[in-house]
Write an enzyme that holds these catalytic residues in place. Structure first.
Site, short mmCIF file in Angstrom:
data_model
loop_
_atom_site.label_atom_id
_atom_site.label_comp_id
_atom_site.label_asym_id
_atom_site.label_seq_id
_atom_site.Cartn_x
_atom_site.Cartn_y
_atom_site.Cartn_z
N HIS A 65 40.48 40.48 40.68
CA HIS A 65 41.21 40.04 41.88
C HIS A 65 40.18 39.55 42.90
O HIS A 65 39.05 40.06 42.93
CB HIS A 65 41.97 41.24 42.43
CG HIS A 65 42.91 40.96 43.55
ND1 HIS A 65 42.50 40.85 44.85
CD2 HIS A 65 44.25 40.78 43.55
CE1 HIS A 65 43.56 40.62 45.62
NE2 HIS A 65 44.63 40.57 44.86
N ASP A 103 38.28 49.29 40.61
CA ASP A 103 39.43 48.85 41.40
C ASP A 103 40.68 49.38 40.70
O ASP A 103 41.10 48.86 39.66
CB ASP A 103 39.42 47.32 41.47
CG ASP A 103 40.70 46.75 42.04
OD1 ASP A 103 41.66 47.51 42.27
OD2 ASP A 103 40.75 45.52 42.25
#
Ligand code: 7TS
Length: 413
Positions: A129, A206
């Site tokens: 991302h 993440d």
């Protein structure tokens, strides 16, 4: 809500906990399949936030009065809940942040920036991302370090051989996602972490798309940092968690200064507060933290394994019925993937897919999913993405499939 002793996952009972799901959109029952962007909230979370503002609202860690004590207990209680949820060794390792994005930026600026030099290397992956790309690019610009990117297979799995070849004495940080928001791939983070540690690198995971779907045990993983967002795991927006190993957090300087994060301030010099307050400058999102605590309790009560099993069932149904539609191509078919189906359709722009299915009451996300380098890897500008959560059903999968057939009808494909 008490589910003690319940051993069959009853999704229809679960749905009753989510008031927002029971409405019509464009004349159809809402089918909410945009959980990767943000998830809906159970009544226990909504009630906790309302109760806080109706009864307990005050600032934390400052007042001796009753409301301030209650607010502080609620806020710090949520930290204990987050510690249990991640199985962190110590409550001081749980830093409340705005979300995954802020957690990663904190590590980039407070850990990486002061510790990295020209020639050092940071490893990320093709599927990250933007929030796990841009903060590292900023650190590279600030320090002269270099970004290395793990390639992926056509199915959407990390090329682990390439990763192992990249690792070396220059590797200082390895930052990868646990679960991909655009492909659903579940990455082998334990192996990634162990290999990074073997060359002395520090790891950040993440966990934004992992915590709603599978167990995130920071001690079992031996993660150095692990970040997630409250709003993706059925909690409020504007609150999230950065887990960091105590020794690392202790060694780091805060990157934001202000109230709460200090012990003493004078114009000659300032001393910082203990962990985790050192990293929580200013009045925090108290109601958000309390709501997040309730959300994590909710997930724990349902049981993450039961949730995973249910979602696996829904994902299989979705993969079969969407994959069977002529002209549809699913992007992201790695083995053992999690609750996401990204797809493109011959001759139809993903935004048009999104608009037509919305008219049928079905909410999906279309676009680049903040993963432009990944879109480039697949040679597409965007995909349509259905992302499932613990309250989605096989019937909803059928509604999605029917809506996609409608797209074919509308565009004469
Ligand atoms: N990391 C991953 C893997 C994500 O999916 C997201 C948000 C973030 C980080 C950023 O989280 P935030 O809460 O700090 O914004 N992903 C998405 C998505 O897929 N659609 O909308 C937001």
């Amino acid at each position: 809500m008490s589910r003690a002793g319940r051993n069959i996952y009853d999704v229809h009972e679960v749905r009753k906990d989510f008031p927002i799901l029971h409405q019509e959109v464009n004349g159809h029952p809402l089918v909410y399949l945009d959980n990767g962007a943000t998830s809906q909230k159970p009544r226990s979370v909504i009630d906790a936030v309302r109760h806080y503002y109706e009864r307990d609202n005050a600032n934390v860690h400052r007042g001796v009065h009753a409301l301030s004590e209650r607010a502080t207990d609620g806020y710090e209680g949520a930290r204990d809940t987050a510690q249990r949820f991640l199985n962190a060794a110590d409550r001081s390792e749980i830093v409340f942040v705005r979300g995954t994005t802020e957690g990663i930026n904190l590590v980039a600026q407070s850990y990486a920036r002061p510790n990295l030099r020209e020639g050092d290397e940071i490893i990320i992956s093709t599927m990250e991302h933007h929030s796990n790309i841009v903060p590292w690019q900023m650190v590279c610009a600030q320090t002269g370090a270099e970004l290395k990117v793990i390639p992926i297979s056509d199915e959407g799995a990390l090329d682990m051989d390439a990763y192992h070849e990249m690792l070396g004495p220059k590797t200082r940080i390895v930052a990868v996602m646990h679960v991909s928001n655009a492909l659903g791939t579940v990455n082998p983070v334990k192996t990634i972490i162990d290999s990074a540690h073997a060359v002395g690198a520090v790891t950040l995971i993440d966990g934004a798309q992992a915590t709603p779907h599978l167990a995130a045990d920071v001690q079992a993983l031996d993660a150095d940092f692990y970040a997630f967002s409250g709003h993706k795991v059925f909690g409020p927006t504007g609150i999230g968690v950065l887990y960091g190993k105590r020794a690392l957090l202790d060694s780091m300087e805060p990157y934001q200064g202000g109230g709460e994060m200090i012990r003493t301030v004078s114009f000659e010099g300032t001393t910082y507060n203990d962990l985790p307050h050192k990293f929580e400058a200013g009045t925090p999102n108290i109601a958000g933290a309390i709501g997040l605590g309730k959300a994590l309790d909710y997930v724990t009560e349902l049981g993450i394994d039961a949730i995973s099993a249910h979602e696996h069932d829904v994902l299989e149904a979705a993969t079969a019925s969407i994959g069977d539609i002529p002209g549809v191509r699913i992007i992201g078919t790695a083995e053992g993937k999690s609750s996401i189906v990204s797809f493109v359709m011959e001759g139809v722009h993903p935004h048009d897919i999104g608009t037509v299915v919305d008219a049928e009451g079905v909410a999906i996300r279309t676009g680049h999913h903040c993963a432009m380098p990944l879109m480039k890897r697949y040679g597409v500008a965007a995909t349509a993405r259905a992302s499932f959560a613990l309250y989605n059903t096989r019937d909803e999968v059928e509604a999605l499939a029917a809506a996609i057939w409608k797209v074919k009808e509308v565009f004469g494909r």
